[in-house]
Every structure is written in structure tokens, then in C-alpha cells.
Write a protein that holds these residues in place. Structure first.
Motif, short mmCIF file in Angstrom:
data_model
loop_
_atom_site.label_atom_id
_atom_site.label_comp_id
_atom_site.label_asym_id
_atom_site.label_seq_id
_atom_site.Cartn_x
_atom_site.Cartn_y
_atom_site.Cartn_z
N ASN A 73 -1.68 -18.11 -4.08
CA ASN A 73 -1.01 -16.90 -3.61
C ASN A 73 -1.43 -15.68 -4.43
O ASN A 73 -1.62 -14.59 -3.87
CB ASN A 73 0.51 -17.07 -3.69
CG ASN A 73 1.03 -18.17 -2.79
OD1 ASN A 73 1.58 -19.16 -3.27
ND2 ASN A 73 0.86 -18.02 -1.49
N PHE A 74 -1.56 -15.87 -5.73
CA PHE A 74 -1.98 -14.77 -6.61
C PHE A 74 -3.39 -14.31 -6.23
O PHE A 74 -3.65 -13.11 -6.09
CB PHE A 74 -1.94 -15.25 -8.07
CG PHE A 74 -2.34 -14.19 -9.07
CD1 PHE A 74 -1.42 -13.24 -9.49
CD2 PHE A 74 -3.62 -14.17 -9.60
CE1 PHE A 74 -1.78 -12.27 -10.42
CE2 PHE A 74 -3.99 -13.20 -10.52
CZ PHE A 74 -3.07 -12.25 -10.94
N ASN A 75 -4.29 -15.27 -6.06
CA ASN A 75 -5.67 -14.93 -5.71
C ASN A 75 -5.75 -14.29 -4.32
O ASN A 75 -6.54 -13.37 -4.09
CB ASN A 75 -6.56 -16.17 -5.76
CG ASN A 75 -6.85 -16.63 -7.18
OD1 ASN A 75 -6.73 -15.85 -8.12
ND2 ASN A 75 -7.20 -17.89 -7.34
N SER A 76 -4.91 -14.77 -3.40
CA SER A 76 -4.88 -14.21 -2.06
C SER A 76 -4.48 -12.75 -2.08
O SER A 76 -5.05 -11.91 -1.35
CB SER A 76 -3.91 -15.00 -1.17
OG SER A 76 -3.81 -14.45 0.11
N PHE A 77 -3.50 -12.42 -2.91
CA PHE A 77 -3.06 -11.03 -3.04
C PHE A 77 -4.22 -10.14 -3.47
O PHE A 77 -4.47 -9.08 -2.88
CB PHE A 77 -1.90 -10.93 -4.04
CG PHE A 77 -1.50 -9.52 -4.37
CD1 PHE A 77 -0.70 -8.80 -3.50
CD2 PHE A 77 -1.91 -8.93 -5.55
CE1 PHE A 77 -0.32 -7.50 -3.80
CE2 PHE A 77 -1.53 -7.62 -5.86
CZ PHE A 77 -0.74 -6.91 -4.98
N TYR A 78 -4.95 -10.58 -4.50
CA TYR A 78 -6.04 -9.74 -5.01
C TYR A 78 -7.28 -9.80 -4.12
O TYR A 78 -8.11 -8.88 -4.15
CB TYR A 78 -6.34 -10.08 -6.46
CG TYR A 78 -5.36 -9.38 -7.38
CD1 TYR A 78 -5.45 -8.01 -7.59
CD2 TYR A 78 -4.31 -10.06 -7.97
CE1 TYR A 78 -4.54 -7.34 -8.40
CE2 TYR A 78 -3.38 -9.41 -8.77
CZ TYR A 78 -3.50 -8.04 -8.98
OH TYR A 78 -2.58 -7.38 -9.76
N ASP A 79 -7.41 -10.83 -3.32
CA ASP A 79 -8.47 -10.84 -2.30
C ASP A 79 -8.23 -9.71 -1.30
O ASP A 79 -9.17 -9.03 -0.86
CB ASP A 79 -8.51 -12.18 -1.56
CG ASP A 79 -9.10 -13.30 -2.41
OD1 ASP A 79 -9.73 -13.00 -3.44
OD2 ASP A 79 -8.92 -14.48 -2.03
N GLU A 80 -6.97 -9.51 -0.93
CA GLU A 80 -6.63 -8.43 0.00
C GLU A 80 -6.83 -7.07 -0.66
O GLU A 80 -7.24 -6.10 0.00
CB GLU A 80 -5.18 -8.58 0.49
CG GLU A 80 -4.92 -9.83 1.31
CD GLU A 80 -5.75 -9.90 2.58
OE1 GLU A 80 -6.16 -8.83 3.08
OE2 GLU A 80 -5.98 -11.02 3.08
N ILE A 81 -6.56 -6.99 -1.95
CA ILE A 81 -6.80 -5.74 -2.69
C ILE A 81 -8.29 -5.41 -2.67
O ILE A 81 -8.70 -4.25 -2.48
CB ILE A 81 -6.31 -5.85 -4.14
CG1 ILE A 81 -4.78 -5.96 -4.17
CG2 ILE A 81 -6.78 -4.66 -4.97
CD1 ILE A 81 -4.04 -4.74 -3.68
N GLU A 82 -9.13 -6.44 -2.82
CA GLU A 82 -10.58 -6.22 -2.80
C GLU A 82 -11.03 -5.66 -1.45
O GLU A 82 -11.89 -4.77 -1.38
CB GLU A 82 -11.31 -7.53 -3.11
CG GLU A 82 -12.82 -7.37 -3.23
CD GLU A 82 -13.51 -8.65 -3.65
OE1 GLU A 82 -14.62 -8.58 -4.19
OE2 GLU A 82 -12.92 -9.74 -3.43
N LYS A 83 -10.47 -6.17 -0.37
CA LYS A 83 -10.81 -5.66 0.96
C LYS A 83 -10.37 -4.20 1.10
O LYS A 83 -11.07 -3.39 1.72
CB LYS A 83 -10.14 -6.51 2.04
CG LYS A 83 -10.64 -7.95 2.09
CD LYS A 83 -9.84 -8.77 3.09
CE LYS A 83 -10.26 -10.24 3.06
NZ LYS A 83 -9.41 -11.07 3.97
#
Length: 312
Positions: free
Chosen positions: A264-274
């Protein structure tokens, strides 16, 4: 601008707050009782308002960012547009002031069931103002649709259209004004409570990191919503967000793995990268276009969803 949900953990742990200055603000909203039920009610109401606001403001924003602009052009030019009007801003189910089901249902129009009387008296007219102004925007929008499709503008040279346009704008302003005032009253208390809840939480560092990142994103939403925002201001916020993203890649993951929250943590920052990708495109263009804003706002919905999944 959307608001973020208070941790679901808050409703279970708020009663553990210590007495003293740090708790006085909490007592002002929950009352002097520190029973778990009081804490749970207050947080449930706060989150229910967020849900209502997200559902309502999504429709109002859709109108203001597209059809309203076309309406304004027609009124100004006194002629029918050649652009396509989709009339989709208010499609779907209207937001309900009763959130949830059964014993967990929150009636937003009854804040006395959730807060002490002094807070409830401040909150009730604001919620009523939100609901009535939402209804007013929708009614004016539908009236304009009928006015336009029936070509009644040919009879009055767009006079009624101008009145309806004014009603849409003033009612939208009223909705957002009441919404912002509500959060101004409530959020400081909720933030104090959340900090207290997180005091001994195993993921305190990670949760606060994501929340502070989301606040940066919230500010960026406001910047992107204004086409007059200088690119220099966007650049500054971009660099701040990029720094947060880079920091996230260096954070220790042991606690996240232990709590089954690493994905979940990585998913949040994956969306930030987009989202950073959209901002880079906007910077290269040298201006904030409607398509840039729409793409950014779409990414914002994904970021918000990822955050809420992480903290729940």
C-alpha cells in the motif's frame, strides 16, 4: 480541494489521549466524556462529511470546468455555441446526507448526535448551506439545459440565461465557502487527535510521511485549478513533491513489511510518480491547460484512494 480521511484507528484509540492542554481542543468537540463511543461518533461524522463533499464537489467541479465555460461564452457572444454540450455534470446518483447503513449511519443534518452543542450549532448551518447550495447549482444547471434546448434565448436575448449563470456561480461559491469553513472549525481538533493516536503507532513515521506528501499534493491541486498560476510556482511545488518521492524510496521497509503495508505504501508513491509526470509535461508546455488539469485531477483521485487504503 478534497480532504483526507482521518485514520480508522482514530475511532478506537482517541480515548487514550492524556488529559491536559493537548486534550482541551479534543474535549471542545467531543465533550468532557472520554468514552470510546463519543470519539467514534465525532470521527465518523468528520469522515462522512468528507464523503459527501467528495461526491458533491466532483459534480460541481465538472460543471465549472466545462459546461459553465461554454455557457459563459454563449452569454457573452449572445449566440448559440458550436461546441458540444454533453450535459453530464450531474448524471448519476446525487450525494446523500445520510452516509452509511444501519447503526453506523451518519445523518449530516443532525450534528447534535455527534458533537457537543457549541460545535453542533456552528456545524449545522454550514452543512445545511452545503446541501442547499448544491441543490441550487443543480436546479440552475437543469433550468439552463431546458432554456437552451428549447431555444428560449431567442425570446429574451439570453437574459434568463445570464440570470441562471449568475445563480450557478453564486451557489457554487456558497457551497465551497461553507465547506471550507466547516473544515476550518473541525480539522485542527482532528489533527491533534490523530497525532495523539499515532504517538505509539508502529507506522507513525510512514503515515506522517504520506500525509505530509498528500498535503503538498492538495496545494498543487489548487495551483493546477488556476490557469493563471505562474509556472515558477508550479516548479517550486514540483521540486518539493519530487523530494518527498525520493525520500520514500530510501525509507526503511521492515515495519511496513511487518504490518503488511509495504504494498500500500509503495502504491501510494507509485501514484505520486505518475503525478510528477503530469507536472513535468505541464512545465514543458509553459502553461496549465484544461487537459493538464483534468489529467492531474484524475491522478489525484488515484493518489487519494491509495492513501486511504494505506491508512485504513
Amino acid at each position: 480541494m478534497k480532504k483526507i480521511l482521518i485514520l480508522s484507528l482514530l475511532s478506537l484509540s482517541l480515548i487514550g489521549c492524556k488529559q491536559g492542554d493537548s486534550n482541551s481542543s479534543i474535549n471542545s468537540i467531543l465533550g468532557n466524556s472520554s468514552e470510546e463511543s463519543n470519539a467514534s461518533k465525532a470521527v465518523n461524522y468528520f469522515n462522512a462529511v468528507i464523503e459527501y463533499d467528495n461526491n458533491s464537489s466532483k459534480k460541481i467541479t465538472a460543471l465549472l470546468k466545462k459546461d459553465f465555460i461554454i455557457f459563459s461564452e454563449m452569454i457573452m457572444n449572445k449566440q448559440k455555441t458550436s461546441r458540444i454540450l454533453t450535459w453530464t455534470a450531474f448524471t448519476g446518483i446525487d450525494p446523500n446526507t445520510k452516509i452509511g447503513y444501519g447503526t453506523n449511519q451518519v445523518d449530516l443534518l443532525k450534528p447534535n448526535d455527534f458533537f457537543e452543542s457549541d460545535i453542533a450549532q456552528k456545524v449545522k448551518p454550514l452543512i445545511e448551506g452545503m446541501t442547499s447550495s448544491y441543490t441550487s447549482v443543480k436546479e440552475a444547471y437543469n433550468d439552463f439545459k431546458s432554456y437552451y434546448t428549447n431555444e428560449d434565448y431567442k425570446d429574451d436575448n439570453w437574459a434568463k440565461g445570464e440570470e441562471l449563470l449568475t445563480k450557478i456561480k453564486s451557489s457554487s461559491d456558497t457551497f465551497y465557502s461553507n465547506r471550507d469553513t466547516f473544515f476550518t472549525i473541525i480539522e485542527p481538533t482532528m489533527e491533534i487527535a490523530e497525532e495523539e493516536v499515532l504517538k505509539d503507532h508502529p507506522l507513525k513515521k510512514e503515515i506522517l510521511h504520506t500525509k505530509k506528501t498528500l498535503k503538498i499534493v492538495d496545494d498543487l491541486v489548487d495551483l493546477m485549478a488556476n490557469p493563471e498560476t505562474p509556472i515558477a510556482s508550479l516548479e517550486e511545488s514540483y521540486l518539493t513533491l519530487e523530494k518527498r518521492f525520493n525520500e520514500s524510496k530510501k525509507m526503511e521497509t521492515k515495519n511496513l513489511e511487518k504490518q503488511n503495508k509495504l504494498m500500500n505504501f509503495n502504491s501510494f508513491y507509485d501514484e505520486i510518480e505518475k503525478m510528477l509526470g503530469v507536472l513535468r509535461k505541464t512545465k514543458r508546455d509553459g502553461e496549465i491547460s484544461d487537459s493538464d488539469y483534468n489529467e492531474f485531477y484524475s491522478k489525484y483521485d488515484n493518489v487519494l484512494g491509495s492513501y486511504n487504503r494505506f491508512v485504513m
